[in-house]
Enzyme design. Sequence first.
Site, short mmCIF file in Angstrom:
data_model
loop_
_atom_site.label_atom_id
_atom_site.label_comp_id
_atom_site.label_asym_id
_atom_site.label_seq_id
_atom_site.Cartn_x
_atom_site.Cartn_y
_atom_site.Cartn_z
N ARG A 273 -43.15 53.50 -30.96
CA ARG A 273 -42.03 54.28 -30.37
C ARG A 273 -41.75 55.28 -31.33
O ARG A 273 -40.97 55.10 -32.24
CB ARG A 273 -40.79 53.56 -30.18
CG ARG A 273 -39.93 53.89 -29.03
CD ARG A 273 -38.52 53.45 -28.99
NE ARG A 273 -37.96 53.74 -30.18
CZ ARG A 273 -36.82 53.05 -30.81
NH1 ARG A 273 -36.53 51.73 -30.64
NH2 ARG A 273 -36.22 53.35 -31.96
N HIS A 277 -34.81 55.00 -29.16
CA HIS A 277 -34.90 54.01 -28.10
C HIS A 277 -34.48 54.74 -26.76
O HIS A 277 -35.33 54.36 -25.45
CB HIS A 277 -33.81 52.87 -28.53
CG HIS A 277 -33.82 51.79 -27.24
ND1 HIS A 277 -34.89 51.02 -26.92
CD2 HIS A 277 -32.67 51.85 -26.42
CE1 HIS A 277 -34.50 50.62 -25.68
NE2 HIS A 277 -33.04 50.70 -25.36
N TYR A 286 -31.92 52.94 -38.96
CA TYR A 286 -32.43 51.74 -39.07
C TYR A 286 -33.95 51.95 -39.60
O TYR A 286 -34.84 50.71 -39.47
CB TYR A 286 -32.13 50.66 -37.90
CG TYR A 286 -32.71 51.34 -36.72
CD1 TYR A 286 -34.08 51.08 -36.13
CD2 TYR A 286 -31.92 52.11 -35.64
CE1 TYR A 286 -34.39 51.61 -35.08
CE2 TYR A 286 -32.27 52.31 -34.35
CZ TYR A 286 -33.64 52.26 -33.97
OH TYR A 286 -34.05 52.61 -32.81
C1 LIG Z 1 -31.10 41.02 -20.18
C2 LIG Z 1 -30.81 42.31 -20.96
N1 LIG Z 1 -30.27 42.06 -22.28
C3 LIG Z 1 -30.14 43.15 -22.97
C4 LIG Z 1 -30.12 44.48 -22.63
C5 LIG Z 1 -30.06 45.60 -23.34
N2 LIG Z 1 -31.28 46.41 -23.96
C6 LIG Z 1 -31.74 47.33 -23.35
S1 LIG Z 1 -33.15 47.81 -24.04
C7 LIG Z 1 -33.34 46.47 -25.15
C8 LIG Z 1 -34.40 46.22 -26.10
C9 LIG Z 1 -35.68 45.96 -25.42
O1 LIG Z 1 -36.82 45.99 -26.32
P1 LIG Z 1 -38.18 45.98 -25.88
O2 LIG Z 1 -38.39 44.74 -25.02
O3 LIG Z 1 -38.87 45.86 -27.31
O4 LIG Z 1 -38.61 47.21 -25.02
P2 LIG Z 1 -38.30 48.78 -25.56
O5 LIG Z 1 -37.18 49.40 -25.31
O6 LIG Z 1 -39.03 48.72 -27.24
O7 LIG Z 1 -39.61 49.38 -24.84
C10 LIG Z 1 -31.98 45.95 -25.04
C11 LIG Z 1 -31.86 44.35 -25.85
C12 LIG Z 1 -30.86 44.57 -21.18
N3 LIG Z 1 -31.11 45.79 -20.67
N4 LIG Z 1 -31.15 43.53 -20.60
#
Ligand SMILES: Cc1ncc(C[n+]2csc(CCOP(=O)(O)OP(=O)(O)O)c2C)c(N)n1
Length: 379
Positions: A273, A277, A286
């Site tokens: 990425r 985010h 970070y």
């Molecule tokens: C069930 C749930 N827990 C927490 C969140 C908050 N949250 C949003 S994005 C994220 C991280 C996701 O990371 P990843 O799966 O690596 O996907 P990326 O954003 O890097 O594409 C979190 C914890 C959420 N949206 N849904």
Amino acid sequence: MSVSSATTEVVDPVPGADAPHLPQQPDLVQLLTPEGERVEHPEYPLEVGDEELRDLYRDLVLVRRWDVEATALQRQGELGIWASLLGQEAAQIGAGRALQPDDTAFPTYREHGVAWTRGVDPLEVISLFRGVDNGGWDPVATGFNLYTVVIGAQCLHATGYAMGLQRDGAETAALAFLGDGATSQGEVNEAMIWAASFSAPVVFFCQNNQYAISVPLERQTRVPLYQRAAGFGFPGVRVDGNDVLAVLAVTRAALAAARDGQGPTFIEAFTYRMGAHTTSDDPTRYRLASELEEWKLRDPIARLKAHLSRSGVADAAFLDSVEAEAEELAARIRRGTTEMPDPPGTAMFDHVYAEQTPHLAQQRADFAAYQASFEEAGR
Ligand SMILES: Cc1ncc(C[n+]2csc(CCOP(=O)(O)OP(=O)(O)O)c2C)c(N)n1
Ligand SMILES: [Mg+2]
């Protein structure tokens, strides 16, 4: 960096050529090196014509330009938030172009490149991030389900859908998108157990972009993610997620196996990425700038551009025409966003269920009366 230079800011035309040797990435399926050299992989032969190569390049450039414009629009207060795909274009275009028309994709909130390949208009995605609707496209007509922000939930939707396809005797497949962080989520593991147990025609496409917001990959796993698949009982493969050709070949093979009754595959698209985010995040808190610099040398667009130029498949006139098209798209996105009408507040009660319920109809009426009370007070 000006917005319009975003598609050319990377090292050009041969990324990494003068740079120190890039660290090796183990176990990657690769068909195009970071320097743009075409290599073969014994398990993933890929026949790709000149026209298709140029089309893939065009896809990559246009979705990056869309993404850059959306980030700028958010910064100017036109969008509530934006989740950037910067750096993940090849993973998404390769996976999206591997789908056949009747297949169905189940995205997270970042799969704008896949949306593009399914014919979803950028403004139909942007309207969601502007907060004027919950996603403006038709999931059935496009074979592209609505965005899911609840991490991992779409893996269950995709698996259930795939089991339905299986029971209908349909020769199509479901493609579930997930992130590296999502692999720690209960739903994802449950989905994989169901998919494996029933040999459901679903492919799990994990974009390992190295972070779950600020949490790095090493906090999610002790083994490479693709190796987890063995524990569920289906194949796992790690592909260079910045190599659109490799992603296309690997995803095509996995979807073909699923349609053929061979059950699920887990694909780990190893990528990065390059942006935040979301626009609410500051990645400088970070991660080190040097890490981003290293990944810029693996830029997915620069490597295909280098390949096209070297092999004579694209000339300067073609590359210029794609740039011009990207600028036109950006202008259309900007105009369309600022001209998007605000819906009435009561619109949030529409489309909750296929048919309106008495309970929601009452809430809608109460809300309308509440809003009207402000107009009366102002008079
Ligand atoms: C069930 C749930 N827990 C927490 C969140 C908050 N949250 C949003 S994005 C994220 C991280 C996701 O990371 P990843 O799966 O690596 O996907 P990326 O954003 O890097 O594409 C979190 C914890 C959420 N949206 N849904
Ligand atoms: Mg991630």
